[in-house]
Design a protein around this motif. Structure first.
Motif, PDB file in Angstrom:
ATOM      1  N   LEU A 220      -5.029  -1.675   4.932  1.00 34.13           N
ATOM      2  CA  LEU A 220      -6.201  -1.358   5.599  1.00 34.13           C
ATOM      3  C   LEU A 220      -6.314   0.625   5.480  1.00 34.13           C
ATOM      4  O   LEU A 220      -7.821   0.546   5.024  1.00 34.13           O
ATOM      5  N   ASP A 221      -5.745   0.976   5.476  1.00 32.67           N
ATOM      6  CA  ASP A 221      -6.256   1.983   4.349  1.00 32.67           C
ATOM      7  C   ASP A 221      -6.299   2.424   3.352  1.00 32.67           C
ATOM      8  O   ASP A 221      -7.105   3.450   3.200  1.00 32.67           O
TER       9      ASP A 221
ATOM     10  N   ALA B 163       2.781  -2.754   9.784  1.00 34.46           N
ATOM     11  CA  ALA B 163       3.287  -1.579   9.184  1.00 34.46           C
ATOM     12  C   ALA B 163       2.580  -1.905   7.637  1.00 34.46           C
ATOM     13  O   ALA B 163       1.794  -0.535   7.558  1.00 34.46           O
ATOM     14  N   ALA B 164       2.688  -3.248   6.879  1.00 32.21           N
ATOM     15  CA  ALA B 164       1.895  -2.883   5.911  1.00 32.21           C
ATOM     16  C   ALA B 164       0.428  -3.557   5.951  1.00 32.21           C
ATOM     17  O   ALA B 164      -0.618  -2.976   5.449  1.00 32.21           O
TER      18      ALA B 164
ATOM     19  N   THR C 181      -7.097  -5.630  -1.555  1.00 26.31           N
ATOM     20  CA  THR C 181      -5.453  -6.508  -1.403  1.00 26.31           C
ATOM     21  C   THR C 181      -5.076  -6.574  -0.784  1.00 26.31           C
ATOM     22  O   THR C 181      -5.925  -8.039  -0.263  1.00 26.31           O
ATOM     23  N   PHE C 182      -3.682  -7.339  -1.116  1.00 21.93           N
ATOM     24  CA  PHE C 182      -2.979  -8.248  -0.253  1.00 21.93           C
ATOM     25  C   PHE C 182      -2.594  -7.632   0.846  1.00 21.93           C
ATOM     26  O   PHE C 182      -1.774  -6.769   0.156  1.00 21.93           O
ATOM     27  N   LEU C 183      -2.545  -8.494   2.073  1.00 18.44           N
ATOM     28  CA  LEU C 183      -1.371  -8.409   3.170  1.00 18.44           C
ATOM     29  C   LEU C 183      -0.397  -9.122   2.142  1.00 18.44           C
ATOM     30  O   LEU C 183      -0.592 -10.501   2.749  1.00 18.44           O
TER      31      LEU C 183
ATOM     32  N   ALA D  79     -10.769   0.475   5.020  1.00 16.06           N
ATOM     33  CA  ALA D  79     -10.787  -0.204   6.272  1.00 16.06           C
ATOM     34  C   ALA D  79     -11.181  -0.396   7.744  1.00 16.06           C
ATOM     35  O   ALA D  79     -11.365  -1.043   8.788  1.00 16.06           O
ATOM     36  N   ARG D  80     -10.354   0.626   7.863  1.00 21.39           N
ATOM     37  CA  ARG D  80      -9.452   1.234   9.183  1.00 21.39           C
ATOM     38  C   ARG D  80     -10.531   1.065  10.557  1.00 21.39           C
ATOM     39  O   ARG D  80     -10.412   1.157  11.406  1.00 21.39           O
TER      40      ARG D  80
END
Length: 366
Positions: free
Chosen positions: A93-94, A87-88, A57-59, A98-99
């Motif tokens: 990560l969730d 927050a994003a 995914t992307f931030l 990957a947390r």
């Protein structure tokens, strides 16, 4: 640049599993270009492609989201300037699980504030750079990458020939560089660099091309490169204005022998430092070791300088498909410098040179 993103993501995940890496974080730049074929506008706003073992995914800053959506179907976790990225990032990560990763690989070119933002969100995670994952994949070029590198090498060859034809006493280093830049542009390539070092200026390996006038008897280092279709070129050849300076022929022969020794040493399975040693040994045995002041070569792909680096300490094992330069030199202060550079792709039986231009000295008539 069109790429098979799904194929490359699958290859990346194999490297991640083999190296015990749970997350690879990539900032806008050449790593992202290699993986996706594009990257969003790079600025101070945190933007990261996050690749986990099962999902990616992307931030993504809101500012870049609309334009980036036209290039990729990977999911976005967007953030606005008014809110900040924290927050994003946590949500991203969730999303990819990957947390709690034990090890994260960071794009070594990303901004330090991006890296610290991510590491703060992953307390306890060990961090490394991409040498075992994305970097290892990028070092081996596929057929499409090779074709673009070969095309660019041809453009550089022709730019060098234009420079040879233009050399005359009275022109300046910048004037000769202008001929090179004009030729790159004429073939739709963007000039990237143009080192023209005449006479004593040639003894500075990264001389800043300037207003020095070319004079009869000057040896001239010409190191040039351009970029087209997302890939670069890089070549160095030598010219003299009329009669070569005293001692030139002997030094040119030594450097040529060093090139040949490095080419002979470059085989799949050989350590990069052994190629450097082969070139360096020729020059040292001839009594000029102290005047060879840089590494023997650098890798080339999307970036003009990238792994593998052909240095005296490199433990990189050379593999088929790697592309790198071989460019030994001897630099005699106050007199002249000589550097001869080839870009090669490593084949099963040894290196294939991308250029077709001989390394012979070009003598400009006066």
């Amino acid at each position: 640049m069109k790429v098979d993103t799904r194929k490359r993501l699958a290859a990346l995940r194999e490297k991640m599993k083999a190296s015990g890496t749970g997350l690879v974080a990539i900032a806008p730049g050449s790593h992202m270009d290699w993986l996706l074929g594009f990257h969003p506008h790079p600025d101070e706003r945190p933007c990261l492609l996050l690749v986990g073992l099962d999902k990616e995914t992307f931030l993504m800053p809101v500012l870049n989201a609309e334009g980036s959506r036209e290039e990729t179907d990977i999911s976005f976790f967007t953030w606005a300037d008014a809110d900040g990225p924290h927050a994003a990032l946590a949500a991203a990560l969730d999303e990819i699980g990957a947390r709690g990763v034990d090890k994260v690989a960071l794009d070594e070119t990303m901004r330090a504030d991006f890296a610290l933002l991510l590491l703060d969100a992953l307390p306890g995670a060990r961090h490394a750079f991409t040498a075992e994952t994305l970097g290892a994949l990028r070092m081996r070029k596929d057929a499409g990458e090779f074709a673009r590198l070969k095309m660019n090498a041809g453009i550089a060859d022709r730019a060098m020939q234009k420079a040879f034809a233009a050399i005359r006493p009275g022109m300046t280093e910048t004037g000769l560089a202008a001929v090179v830049k004009e030729h790159f542009a004429s073939e739709g390539a963007t000039p990237s660099f143009w080192i023209v070092g005449a006479g004593g200026n040639g003894a500075f390996p990264h001389h800043q091309t300037g207003g020095r006038t070319l004079e009869e008897g000057d040896a001239v280092v010409i190191d040039i490169g351009g970029r087209k279709d997302g890939f670069p070129s890089d070549i160095t050849r030598m010219a003299v204005v009329g009669r070569p300076p005293e001692g030139y022929g002997q030094i040119h022969t030594i450097v040529e022998k060093a090139v040949q020794a490095a080419l002979q040493a470059a085989k799949p399975g050989v350590l990069a430092r052994e190629v450097d040693a082969a070139a360096r040994r020729v020059i040292a045995d001839a009594g000029y070791g102290e005047y060879f002041v840089h590494r023997t070569g650098h890798g080339m792909g999307i970036d003009g300088h990238e792994p593998p680096y052909i240095t005296a300490t490199s433990e990189t094992v050379l593999e088929e498909g790697m592309v790198f330069s071989i460019e030994p030199g001897i630099y005699l202060p106050g007199r002249f410098g000589i550097r001869l550079e080839e870009i090669v792709i490593l084949r099963e039986d040894g290196p294939e040179i991308l250029s077709t231009l001989p390394r012979d000295l070009h003598v400009a008539q006066v």
